[in-house]
Every structure is written in structure tokens, then in C-alpha cells.
Design an enzyme around this catalytic site. Structure first.
Site, PDB file in Angstrom:
ATOM      1  N   ARG A  91       0.817  -1.204   0.000  1.00  0.00           N
ATOM      2  CA  ARG A  91       0.000   0.000   0.000  1.00  0.00           C
ATOM      3  C   ARG A  91       0.861   1.269   0.000  1.00  0.00           C
ATOM      4  O   ARG A  91       0.471   2.291  -0.572  1.00  0.00           O
ATOM      5  CB  ARG A  91      -0.926  -0.002   1.218  1.00  0.00           C
ATOM      6  CG  ARG A  91      -2.029  -1.040   1.138  1.00  0.00           C
ATOM      7  CD  ARG A  91      -3.006  -0.902   2.277  1.00  0.00           C
ATOM      8  NE  ARG A  91      -4.096  -1.867   2.195  1.00  0.00           N
ATOM      9  CZ  ARG A  91      -5.102  -1.921   3.053  1.00  0.00           C
ATOM     10  NH1 ARG A  91      -5.161  -1.062   4.061  1.00  0.00           N
ATOM     11  NH2 ARG A  91      -6.050  -2.822   2.913  1.00  0.00           N
ATOM     12  N   ASP A 126     -13.792   9.967  11.209  1.00  0.00           N
ATOM     13  CA  ASP A 126     -12.856   8.902  10.880  1.00  0.00           C
ATOM     14  C   ASP A 126     -11.449   9.481  10.926  1.00  0.00           C
ATOM     15  O   ASP A 126     -11.254  10.695  10.800  1.00  0.00           O
ATOM     16  CB  ASP A 126     -13.146   8.318   9.497  1.00  0.00           C
ATOM     17  CG  ASP A 126     -12.600   6.906   9.337  1.00  0.00           C
ATOM     18  OD1 ASP A 126     -13.362   5.941   9.526  1.00  0.00           O
ATOM     19  OD2 ASP A 126     -11.390   6.779   9.050  1.00  0.00           O
TER      20      ASP A 126
END
Length: 280
Positions: free
Chosen positions: A39, A149
Site C-alpha cells: 500500500r 474517521d
């Protein structure tokens, strides 16, 4: 967290995983080292970093960690979410939580609902659809939804409220017709967007659950914190739930994921349904 560049290169994903755990509370086991590396390679390419050694130097020698931390968290956090996930919680909201809350409130109150790990917004907009539908039937309350978040990337998607068409399959057909707009000229991938009336009911903002305090109201009616505590250590789980419960009004509810047992059992709450707890 103080790390040397050499340590970063040798440990690679494991070192980054420790950094993420310390900053965000999210535990990434050693088996996910390759996933972390994979990633991060996209981020490295975007920065023009040719290899992991250069990226580590950027982080720990060139003072880039502070400005890069948000991108690190965006790259390695898991953001699994679905509309109407664990649908029985939304049924319980309509059939029990809202009626109970309204009995104890003044006329036409504002119900404050908080999706505390909102990811791309599917949970927050599910709540909005469910509450707007209920409001059309009884019209004796107003509601506002907060989605928070740690990942700025998913918050941006939540604000756009645009989703792949296949993602809305769990949404009941009558709600699809009422709350979703379809592109007139869909491209290769069909997309839908929440209607403006619904988007106005939901606000998204950044929050790290590991922060020692949260800059939000302390009279929240319902908090959803589902399927995120499993990534935290036990002590962090207890601390997060305690902070969130402190933001509930007396009689308010906190909803956890079915895969999670009740965290912080010493808190002044009582279980009223599977994974649903009411503040005393």
C-alpha cells in the site's frame, strides 16, 4: 516514536505498523507486513521516492513524518463498510431507541447521532435514510448525523456521497428510489449519489479515536462504533469507549459490532440488545 532510517529499512512494514499503532491505535499484525509495504509503494511513487530507504529517510531524517502521517494512515487503514451492515441495529434504532429517546425529551427534539468510525459514509447515510424515513411517518423529531474517521481519504468520499452502484444492493428498493440519484450518462462503472436533502443531514470531520478528548457535544443520543475496536489493544478499547460514553446524554445508546464483546464493563451502561448499550 523515535526511529532511525536503518531501523525503518530493516523492519519495513513492521516499523510502519508500530508507528501506526502508536499514533492511531490500529494494530497491524506481522503477517500484514507485505500488505503495508504494498500500500505504501503507491504513496512512494507519488512522492518520487525510488525505494523504501529513500522513503524512510524522508520520514525520519528529513523531518517529513509530521506532514506524511496523514498519508501513512490513509494508506494502511482498512475501511470495510457496507450499507445496512448488521441491519438489526437499524431496526432496533427505529423500533426501540428513537421511541424511548423521544419519550424522555422535549417536543420536537433534535436527535444527535454519531457514526464514530464512519469510513466512506455508508453507515452514516444508512442512518440518515432510516431516520428520514421514520421522520416522514411521525414528524415529531429532527435529526443530525456526525461522521468521523481518522482517514482523510474516506472522509472526502463521504462528503461527496458518490458510491459504486453495486454497493447499494442492500438498500431497500423504496429507499433507493427516494434517496439515490443515478448518473444520466453512466461511464464504465455505474455510480450513484445521495440526494442533496440527505447530504445536508450528515456532516463529516476528522477524528483520531486515540486523542485524549473529542471536540464534540456531550449530549449525543446514539453513537455507532462498530467493527473498529477489534483492531485496538484492550486498554485502548476501554479508553475509547469510556470517552465516547462520556459524550452520551443519560439514556443515550452506544452500538458496537456483533463481533465485539462489550468493552469497558465498569462503565455505567446496561445492555439492552446484542451489542447495544444504554447509558444509565
Amino acid at each position: 516514536m523515535v526511529l532511525a532510517t536503518d531501523d525503518c529499512v530493516r523492519g519495513r512494514g513492521q516499523v510502519i505498523a508500530k508507528l501506526i499503532e502508536g499514533e492511531a491505535g490500529i494494530k497491524l499484525p506481522p503477517g500484514k507486513r507485505l500488505m503495508v509495504e504494498g500500500r505504501l509503494r503507491k504513496r512512494m511513487r507519488a512522492l518520487g521516492q525510488p525505494d523504501f530507504a529513500s522513503y524512510c529517510s524522508l520520514l525520519f531524517k528529513q523531518g517529513g513524518l509530521e506532514r506524511e502521517l496523514t498519508h501513512l494512515i490513509n494508506a494502511v487503514t482498512t475501511n470495510k463498510t457496507d450499507f445496512f451492515r448488521e441491519a438489526e441495529h437499524f431496526d432496533f434504532l427505529v423500533e426501540h431507541m428513537v421511541p424511548t429517546l423521544l419519550k424522555a425529551r422535549e417536543r420536537n427534539p433534535l436527535l444527535k447521532i454519531w457514526s464514530a468510525a464512519s469510513s466512506t459514509g455508508a453507515e452514516a447515510y444508512t442512518l440518515a435514510m432510516v431516520l428520514d424515513d421514520l421522520q416522514s411517518q411521525r414528524s415529531d423529531f429532527r435529526f443530525a448525523i456526525l461522521g468521523t474517521d481518522i482517514s482523510t481519504a474516506v472522509l472526502a468520499q463521504g462528503r461527496r456521497a458518490v458510491y459504486p452502484a453495486e454497493m447499494i444492493a442492500p438498500v431497500p428498493p423504496e429507499m433507493q428510489a427516494r434517496y439515490l440519484m443515478h448518473a444520466r450518462r453512466p461511464g464504465a462503472r455505474r455510480e450513484v449519489r445521495m440526494v442533496p436533502e440527505l447530504r445536508r443531514q450528515v456532516r463529516f470531520t476528522h477524528l483520531n479515536l486515540m486523542d485524549q478528548s473529542y471536540p464534540f457535544d456531550r449530549d449525543v443520543d446514539v453513537i455507532f462504533l462498530r467493527n473498529v475496536l477489534i483492531y485496538f489493544e484492550k486498554a485502548d478499547q476501554d479508553a475509547v469507549v469510556a470517552r465516547l460514553v462520556d459524550h452520551l446524554r443519560p439514556g443515550g445508546y452506544i452500538v458496537l459490532g456483533h463481533s465485539e464483546s462489550m468493552i469497558g464493563t465498569s462503565l455505567a451502561v446496561r445492555q439492552v440488545a446484542p451489542a447495544v448499550f444504554q447509558k444509565l
